[in-house]
Design a protein around this motif. Sequence first.
Motif, PDB file in Angstrom:
ATOM      1  N   THR A   1       1.546  -9.113  -4.671  1.00  0.00           N
ATOM      2  CA  THR A   1       2.205  -8.456  -5.797  1.00  0.00           C
ATOM      3  C   THR A   1       1.642  -7.060  -5.972  1.00  0.00           C
ATOM      4  N   ASP A   2       2.536  -6.072  -6.062  1.00  0.00           N
ATOM      5  CA  ASP A   2       2.092  -4.692  -6.268  1.00  0.00           C
ATOM      6  C   ASP A   2       2.546  -4.199  -7.637  1.00  0.00           C
ATOM      7  N   TYR A   3       2.051  -3.015  -8.015  1.00  0.00           N
ATOM      8  CA  TYR A   3       2.376  -2.389  -9.298  1.00  0.00           C
ATOM      9  C   TYR A   3       3.254  -1.157  -9.074  1.00  0.00           C
ATOM     10  N   GLY A   4       4.100  -1.232  -8.063  1.00  0.00           N
ATOM     11  CA  GLY A   4       4.942  -0.099  -7.728  1.00  0.00           C
ATOM     12  C   GLY A   4       6.231  -0.066  -8.529  1.00  0.00           C
ATOM     13  N   PRO A   5       7.196   0.745  -8.085  1.00  0.00           N
ATOM     14  CA  PRO A   5       8.454   0.903  -8.818  1.00  0.00           C
ATOM     15  C   PRO A   5       9.407  -0.265  -8.671  1.00  0.00           C
ATOM     16  N   GLY A   6       9.069  -1.239  -7.847  1.00  0.00           N
ATOM     17  CA  GLY A   6       9.951  -2.373  -7.652  1.00  0.00           C
ATOM     18  C   GLY A   6      11.079  -2.062  -6.678  1.00  0.00           C
TER      19      GLY A   6
ATOM     20  N   GLN B   1       0.823  -1.209   0.000  1.00  0.00           N
ATOM     21  CA  GLN B   1       0.000   0.000   0.000  1.00  0.00           C
ATOM     22  C   GLN B   1       0.856   1.257   0.000  1.00  0.00           C
ATOM     23  N   LYS B   2       1.993   1.204   0.691  1.00  0.00           N
ATOM     24  CA  LYS B   2       2.847   2.372   0.845  1.00  0.00           C
ATOM     25  C   LYS B   2       3.600   2.707  -0.434  1.00  0.00           C
ATOM     26  N   TYR B   3       4.065   1.690  -1.149  1.00  0.00           N
ATOM     27  CA  TYR B   3       4.951   1.931  -2.285  1.00  0.00           C
ATOM     28  C   TYR B   3       4.254   1.861  -3.638  1.00  0.00           C
ATOM     29  N   ALA B   4       3.073   1.253  -3.709  1.00  0.00           N
ATOM     30  CA  ALA B   4       2.363   1.181  -4.984  1.00  0.00           C
ATOM     31  C   ALA B   4       1.598   2.483  -5.223  1.00  0.00           C
ATOM     32  N   PRO B   5       1.415   2.887  -6.482  1.00  0.00           N
ATOM     33  CA  PRO B   5       0.638   4.097  -6.768  1.00  0.00           C
ATOM     34  C   PRO B   5      -0.789   3.976  -6.228  1.00  0.00           C
TER      35      PRO B   5
ATOM     36  N   PRO C   1       7.432  -2.070 -12.616  1.00  0.00           N
ATOM     37  CA  PRO C   1       7.881  -3.481 -12.529  1.00  0.00           C
ATOM     38  C   PRO C   1       7.311  -4.218 -11.331  1.00  0.00           C
ATOM     39  N   GLY C   2       7.033  -3.486 -10.264  1.00  0.00           N
ATOM     40  CA  GLY C   2       6.417  -4.103  -9.095  1.00  0.00           C
ATOM     41  C   GLY C   2       7.332  -5.021  -8.319  1.00  0.00           C
ATOM     42  N   ALA C   3       6.796  -5.528  -7.227  1.00  0.00           N
ATOM     43  CA  ALA C   3       7.516  -6.458  -6.360  1.00  0.00           C
ATOM     44  C   ALA C   3       6.537  -7.518  -5.882  1.00  0.00           C
ATOM     45  N   ARG C   4       7.040  -8.722  -5.724  1.00  0.00           N
ATOM     46  CA  ARG C   4       6.210  -9.833  -5.256  1.00  0.00           C
ATOM     47  C   ARG C   4       6.875 -10.445  -4.025  1.00  0.00           C
ATOM     48  N   PHE C   5       6.147 -10.438  -2.921  1.00  0.00           N
ATOM     49  CA  PHE C   5       6.614 -11.088  -1.705  1.00  0.00           C
ATOM     50  C   PHE C   5       5.925 -12.444  -1.593  1.00  0.00           C
ATOM     51  N   ILE C   6       6.744 -13.486  -1.377  1.00  0.00           N
ATOM     52  CA  ILE C   6       6.255 -14.864  -1.374  1.00  0.00           C
ATOM     53  C   ILE C   6       6.405 -15.428   0.031  1.00  0.00           C
TER      54      ILE C   6
END
Length: 370
Positions: A283-288, A258-262, A346-351
Amino acid sequence: MRAIHVPQPTRPTGVSSLRAVSIIRFVLPLILCLLALGFEFGEHGGASETQRAGWPGMSEMVIFGMLGPAAVFATMSYVVALLRKINVVQARLTEMNQGLERLVTERTTDLQTSNADLAQANRQLHELDEMKSDFVALVSHELRAPLATLNGGLEVALQHPEDLPLRARRVLDLVMGETLRLTQFVQTILDVSQLEAGKLRLNCGPLAVRPMLRRAAEIVFGPDEQRIVWQIPTSLPPAWGDEVYAEEAVRNLLRNAQKYAPPQSPIELTALQVGNAMRVCITDYGPGIPAEAQGKIFERFYRAGQGDEHAPHGWGLGLHFARSLIVAQGGSLSLESPARTDPDAPGARFILELQIAEEAQDYAKAAPDR
């Protein structure tokens, strides 16, 4: 540490051997010469004048009495020379081994001293770390009571917001939000300190994944929950974990997204069974997250983009605490970035992975003493 012992070679015995061979070198040829002369005179001493005229005694005396002992003397002299060289080599070898033994003894003593100093320094650092953890836990614990009082007073003041002037209501709402954020920060520090000290109690058991993810999303996003793109099957086996702290870890991951994604960008929340594990992906749609920061992203107080004035506010504890909680429950938390092919987002995915409850119970029964 046990001292290394280098065996010292025995003292060369060639000195006495050399002395004996040197004596034999002269005595043996002399004895041989005397024996040869005595034998010749004994054999031909009683011969007549005619027999003596044809006697080859001189040549035999020269051969047996002179050349033979001379050959023995030359051979013995060569042996003496070899023994002298061997003695010199043995003396040098003894000196080298003695020097090596002294060097090893000195190095071993230095190493033992260094190990003792290192062990003492390690004990001191451990004590300082324990003191730091105790101090942080004490301060956090002492802050909880006044913060709870402050939160209670603000809630009472905001029970009837319509009776307050608009400006006062806005100030109270702002103070209430900051107080709640500070309370959450203090609680996080307290939990991290207890977890690192091994004092945080985890009550692991079968965990219903789908309701746990729903609660976490409602708490973090509230009315903004429509941002979540749910990809969760209706039937999932229970995972094995602590319901409270597993949900806390998921909340931290959702807050990070929530903090880093647009704003208003979707956040994908996926859950599926992979072998003997339950996998949850956020998975977010942020800057990665840059590659150089991915190795440090789970460290305490580390934040990607530190020093950037436009970076979201934070303390760098959320991801560290989330991973520590999951690992303490026998699971794992990893990162993939970029998570998408879009270069602008590019986003980021935490698994997040936890054991399936049945597998965890079977493992516990198979190894009750572990």
